[in-house]
Design an enzyme around this catalytic site. Structure first.
Site, PDB file in Angstrom:
ATOM      1  N   ASN A 156       3.741  -1.832  -0.372  1.00 39.22           N
ATOM      2  CA  ASN A 156       2.919  -1.070  -0.412  1.00 39.22           C
ATOM      3  C   ASN A 156       2.657  -0.747   0.948  1.00 39.22           C
ATOM      4  OD1 ASN A 156       1.614  -3.313  -0.114  1.00 39.22           O
ATOM      5  ND2 ASN A 156       0.374  -3.124  -1.562  1.00 39.22           N
ATOM      6  N   ARG A 164       0.657  -7.000  10.882  1.00 39.21           N
ATOM      7  CA  ARG A 164      -0.731  -8.276  10.706  1.00 39.21           C
ATOM      8  C   ARG A 164      -0.220  -9.457  10.826  1.00 39.21           C
ATOM      9  NH1 ARG A 164      -4.453  -7.190   5.517  1.00 39.21           N
ATOM     10  NH2 ARG A 164      -3.342  -8.625   4.639  1.00 39.21           N
ATOM     11  N   ALA A 181       9.974  -5.881   2.640  1.00 42.72           N
ATOM     12  CA  ALA A 181      10.753  -6.158   0.896  1.00 42.72           C
ATOM     13  C   ALA A 181      12.231  -5.232   0.888  1.00 42.72           C
ATOM     14  CB  ALA A 181       9.567  -5.676  -0.389  1.00 42.72           C
ATOM     15  N   GLU A 255      -0.996 -14.609   1.484  1.00 42.15           N
ATOM     16  CA  GLU A 255      -2.333 -12.863   0.919  1.00 42.15           C
ATOM     17  C   GLU A 255      -1.098 -12.784  -0.582  1.00 42.15           C
ATOM     18  OE1 GLU A 255      -4.605 -12.046   2.307  1.00 42.15           O
ATOM     19  OE2 GLU A 255      -4.747 -13.303   4.365  1.00 42.15           O
ATOM     20  N   ARG A 283      -6.639   4.580  -2.088  1.00 40.85           N
ATOM     21  CA  ARG A 283      -5.710   4.968  -1.188  1.00 40.85           C
ATOM     22  C   ARG A 283      -4.202   4.718  -1.612  1.00 40.85           C
ATOM     23  NH1 ARG A 283      -6.144   1.486   2.862  1.00 40.85           N
ATOM     24  NH2 ARG A 283      -6.890  -0.322   2.551  1.00 40.85           N
ATOM     25  N   CYS A 289      -3.665  -4.280  -2.609  1.00 42.18           N
ATOM     26  CA  CYS A 289      -4.596  -5.136  -3.945  1.00 42.18           C
ATOM     27  C   CYS A 289      -6.110  -5.018  -3.419  1.00 42.18           C
ATOM     28  CB  CYS A 289      -3.699  -6.178  -1.981  1.00 42.18           C
ATOM     29  SG  CYS A 289      -4.554  -5.920  -0.213  1.00 42.18           S
ATOM     30  N   GLU A 386      -3.724  -6.237 -12.227  1.00 40.06           N
ATOM     31  CA  GLU A 386      -3.698  -5.554 -11.177  1.00 40.06           C
ATOM     32  C   GLU A 386      -3.089  -4.184 -11.675  1.00 40.06           C
ATOM     33  OE1 GLU A 386      -1.937  -7.641  -7.618  1.00 40.06           O
ATOM     34  OE2 GLU A 386      -2.403  -6.492  -6.567  1.00 40.06           O
ATOM     35  N   SER A 446     -10.420  -2.856   5.291  1.00 38.60           N
ATOM     36  CA  SER A 446      -9.796  -2.983   6.334  1.00 38.60           C
ATOM     37  C   SER A 446     -10.417  -3.536   7.260  1.00 38.60           C
ATOM     38  CB  SER A 446      -8.172  -2.589   5.574  1.00 38.60           C
ATOM     39  OG  SER A 446      -7.547  -2.735   4.245  1.00 38.60           O
ATOM     40  N   GLU A 463      -6.289 -13.181   7.519  1.00 36.08           N
ATOM     41  CA  GLU A 463      -5.392 -11.937   8.548  1.00 36.08           C
ATOM     42  C   GLU A 463      -6.557 -10.921   9.323  1.00 36.08           C
ATOM     43  OE1 GLU A 463      -2.210 -10.763   6.240  1.00 36.08           O
ATOM     44  OE2 GLU A 463      -0.706 -12.027   7.241  1.00 36.08           O
TER      45      GLU A 463
HETATM   46  P1  NAD Z   1       6.169  -9.248  -4.482  1.00 39.94           P
HETATM   47  O1  NAD Z   1       5.778 -10.601  -4.571  1.00 39.94           O
HETATM   48  O2  NAD Z   1       7.318  -8.961  -5.738  1.00 39.94           O
HETATM   49  O3  NAD Z   1       7.032  -9.281  -2.796  1.00 39.94           O
HETATM   50  C1  NAD Z   1       6.816 -10.033  -2.047  1.00 39.94           C
HETATM   51  C2  NAD Z   1       7.863 -10.565  -1.069  1.00 39.94           C
HETATM   52  O4  NAD Z   1       8.429 -11.447  -1.303  1.00 39.94           O
HETATM   53  C3  NAD Z   1       8.704  -9.440  -1.110  1.00 39.94           C
HETATM   54  O5  NAD Z   1       9.220  -9.175   0.374  1.00 39.94           O
HETATM   55  C4  NAD Z   1      10.241  -9.892  -2.026  1.00 39.94           C
HETATM   56  O6  NAD Z   1      10.915  -9.224  -1.871  1.00 39.94           O
HETATM   57  C5  NAD Z   1       9.196 -11.056  -2.033  1.00 39.94           C
HETATM   58  N1  NAD Z   1      10.105 -12.293  -2.793  1.00 39.94           N
HETATM   59  C6  NAD Z   1      10.125 -11.331  -4.198  1.00 39.94           C
HETATM   60  N2  NAD Z   1      10.725 -12.911  -5.288  1.00 39.94           N
HETATM   61  C7  NAD Z   1      10.755 -13.274  -3.675  1.00 39.94           C
HETATM   62  C8  NAD Z   1      11.593 -15.013  -3.859  1.00 39.94           C
HETATM   63  N3  NAD Z   1      11.859 -15.308  -5.823  1.00 39.94           N
HETATM   64  N4  NAD Z   1      11.641 -16.119  -3.411  1.00 39.94           N
HETATM   65  C9  NAD Z   1      11.473 -15.466  -1.795  1.00 39.94           C
HETATM   66  N5  NAD Z   1      10.906 -13.940  -2.089  1.00 39.94           N
HETATM   67  C10 NAD Z   1      10.930 -13.297  -2.846  1.00 39.94           C
HETATM   68  O7  NAD Z   1       5.111  -8.117  -4.529  1.00 39.94           O
HETATM   69  P2  NAD Z   1       5.047  -6.794  -4.241  1.00 39.94           P
HETATM   70  O8  NAD Z   1       5.892  -5.911  -5.217  1.00 39.94           O
HETATM   71  O9  NAD Z   1       6.602  -6.385  -3.094  1.00 39.94           O
HETATM   72  O10 NAD Z   1       4.278  -6.053  -3.537  1.00 39.94           O
HETATM   73  C11 NAD Z   1       2.591  -5.953  -4.559  1.00 39.94           C
HETATM   74  C12 NAD Z   1       1.966  -7.264  -4.717  1.00 39.94           C
HETATM   75  O11 NAD Z   1       1.673  -8.013  -3.556  1.00 39.94           O
HETATM   76  C13 NAD Z   1       1.236  -7.872  -5.454  1.00 39.94           C
HETATM   77  O12 NAD Z   1       0.459  -8.455  -5.850  1.00 39.94           O
HETATM   78  C14 NAD Z   1      -0.439  -6.799  -4.001  1.00 39.94           C
HETATM   79  O13 NAD Z   1      -1.607  -7.667  -4.915  1.00 39.94           O
HETATM   80  C15 NAD Z   1       0.319  -7.480  -2.972  1.00 39.94           C
HETATM   81  N6  NAD Z   1       0.023  -7.797  -2.272  1.00 39.94           N
HETATM   82  C16 NAD Z   1      -1.220  -8.073  -1.803  1.00 39.94           C
HETATM   83  C17 NAD Z   1      -1.937  -8.409   0.407  1.00 39.94           C
HETATM   84  C18 NAD Z   1      -3.158  -8.863   0.609  1.00 39.94           C
HETATM   85  O14 NAD Z   1      -3.321  -8.938   1.853  1.00 39.94           O
HETATM   86  N7  NAD Z   1      -3.459  -9.510   0.083  1.00 39.94           N
HETATM   87  C19 NAD Z   1      -1.617  -7.236   0.665  1.00 39.94           C
HETATM   88  C20 NAD Z   1      -0.716  -5.973   0.161  1.00 39.94           C
HETATM   89  C21 NAD Z   1      -0.317  -6.791  -1.652  1.00 39.94           C
END
Ligand code: NAD
Length: 482
Positions: A156, A164, A181, A255, A283, A289, A386, A446, A463
């Site tokens: 995202n 970061r 990702a 995070e 945004r 998140c 979410e 942020s 972070e």
């Molecule tokens: P996701 O958890 O599906 O994936 C995040 C990362 O983990 C990706 O690189 C993905 O390839 C990897 N991943 C997925 N499955 C895995 C596994 N089994 N083993 C190892 N790695 C794996 O999340 P997303 O859909 O890419 O992003 C959206 C999520 O991220 C939302 O829940 C959002 O709230 C969160 N987010 C949090 C923050 C924060 O700072 N707290 C910031 C941005 C996004």
């Protein structure tokens, strides 16, 4: 300026070289506004991941031994070149992630700022020296780099979530392997290209992407050369990686997901609250998140607020992120649209009313229109998961105690927003909210200089700020008698 797809980096970046994957596989990166491929990238496997760990392990001692000032100057160079290339990077982010260009430009500025902030922090890693209570001895504490860190980031904010982590890790003297990702690897490779050009030594930053992250990340987390994991993504994947990281007792920063309440009291300035909710909700088309997920509006201001919100949401121009006129781009993929459709359908079935939007348009790509729902029942799935899309669900409330209890009734605790003209009330409510970050009369939290992170199941660690660098250091206590 170069065109977006000219000179695209599509190979794995390991030990300062652009390599093909050992297994020979590749996969496509799609344009979310059409569903058509933009590029084909190498698909890393565990062997590539271990080669990256080896490169990081070799490079780390010399990087840590560089004078902090030299590391700081390289990081500052990264800030400068990223800023020079801002338009090029923003266009690439819009293309592969789908977000509107204005959002992508904002992201690049935010992402570059981490290099500037941590170039300034790199020379201020200050320890402690004190006299032990017994009087005879001295307690000396130093902060040393933790070692090789594995960084896993979401789609995202493909640039900012990477910088970061990379910037504080490098400032601390660590080397890293970044696994972005699969939806958005091109931006991560473009950032790696900049770091390489600026003079980050080979092996200090390695980047590899894969369609099958489980085995690749697991191989790295079980390699004894790795000492830290910094993850940003969903709470379920975060839990899984924490379990994996336990095998080697890695230092972890997590995070994770959010479910932000956005609270509007009767005495709020209506226009300010509407400006704020548009930022907090929209945004990245709602794919943040920190996105306002539950919009609690007090009875006295509800009608005017919902009317104003519907006008603003209804006026947004939906289109491909790369079109200059677009204000709301597509979601990142088909799964994202399906989830939003499901949450809206369930909320409406449970009694919410659609004020604007609410139906997927007939067009290619992963579009969903800006939508406002009023009267969302607190038990609706939309209020518990979410949304990650351009849907604003309004939940009415009566008293301060009632809204605080409702806002805290979630496993998450990342960010929260409060609008009121009464600053004493705003600060009192901020203290009562179970949330790592609270914005009072602001729609954005942020800031690279502030500690970003969540409580409860939204994460561990912070972070940004000074804390962000500490996540990549270990304390060493030296007991001294002299
Ligand atoms: P996701 O958890 O599906 O994936 C995040 C990362 O983990 C990706 O690189 C993905 O390839 C990897 N991943 C997925 N499955 C895995 C596994 N089994 N083993 C190892 N790695 C794996 O999340 P997303 O859909 O890419 O992003 C959206 C999520 O991220 C939302 O829940 C959002 O709230 C969160 N987010 C949090 C923050 C924060 O700072 N707290 C910031 C941005 C996004």
């Amino acid at each position: 300026m170069k065109t977006v797809t000219e000179d695209l980096r599509t190979r794995l970046f390991i030990g300062g070289e652009w390599r093909t994957a050992e297994g020979g596989g590749t996969f496509e990166v799609l344009d979310p506004s059409t569903g058509n491929p933009i590029a084909r990238v190498e698909d890393a496997g565990p062997a590539d991941a271990l080669a990256a760990v080896e490169a990081a392990h070799r490079a780390q001692p010399a990087w840590a031994a560089l004078a902090p000032r030299e590391r700081a100057e390289i990081l500052h160079g990264c800030y400068e070149v990223m800023t020079e290339r801002a338009e090029e990077l923003a266009a690439l982010i819009s293309l592969e992630n789908g977000k509107a260009l204005a959002d992508a430009r904002g992201e690049v500025a935010y992402a570059a700022e981490f290099f500037r902030w941590y170039s300034e922090e790199a020379v201020r890693v200050v320890g402690d020296l004190s006299v032990a209570p017994g009087g005879a001895n001295r307690i000396m504490v130093q902060h040393q780099p933790v070692g090789v860190a594995v960084l896993v980031t979401p789609w995202n904010f493909p640039a900012a979530m990477a910088t970061r982590k990379i910037a504080p890790a490098l400032a601390a003297g660590c080397s890293v392997v970044l696994k972005p990702a699969a939806q958005t690897p091109l931006t991560a490779y473009a950032v790696a290209d900049i770091l390489h050009e600026v003079g980050v030594p080979a092996g200090v930053v390695n980047v590899l992407t894969t369609e099958d992250p489980g085995p690749v990340v697991s191989a790295m987390l079980h390699d004894p050369r790795v000492r830290a994991l910094s993850f940003t993504g969903s709470t379920p994947v975060g839990r899984l990686l924490l379990r994996e990281a336990a095998d080697q007792v890695l230092k972890c920063s997590m995070e994770l997901g959010g479910n932000a309440p956005f609270i509007v009291f009767d005495d709020a300035d209506l226009d300010d609250a509407l400006d704020g909710v548009m930022i907090a909700k929209m945004r990245n088309g709602g794919q943040a998140c920190t996105a306002a997920n539950r919009i609690y509006v007090q009875h006295g201001i509800r009608e005017a607020f919902v009317r104003g919100l519907a006008e603003r949401m209804g006026a947004l121009v939906l289109g491909p992120g790369t079109d200059p006129g677009t204000q709301c781009g597509p979601l990142v993929d088909e799964a994202g649209v399906r989830k939003v459709e499901r949450l809206v359908g369930e909320a409406v079935a449970a009694g919410a009313s659609v004020v604007v939007g609410g139906e997927r348009p007939q067009r290619d790509g992963y579009f969903y229109p800006p939508t406002v729902l009023d009267g969302v029942p607190p038990a609706a799935a939309m209020a518990r998961e979410e949304v990650f899309g351009p849907v604003a669900g309004v939940i009415p409330f009566g008293t301060e105690d009632e809204v605080v209890a409702a806002a805290n009734d979630t496993e998450h605790g990342l960010s929260a927003y409060v609008y009121t003209r009464d600053l004493a009330r705003g600060l009192a409510v901020a203290e009562r909210l179970e949330s790592g970050m609270v914005a009072v009369n602001r729609g954005l939290v942020s800031d690279p200089a502030a500690p970003f992170g969540g409580v409860k199941q939204s994460g561990l660690g912070r972070e940004g700020g000074g804390e962000g660098l500490r996540e990549f250091t270990e304390q060493k206590y030296v007991a001294v008698a002299w």
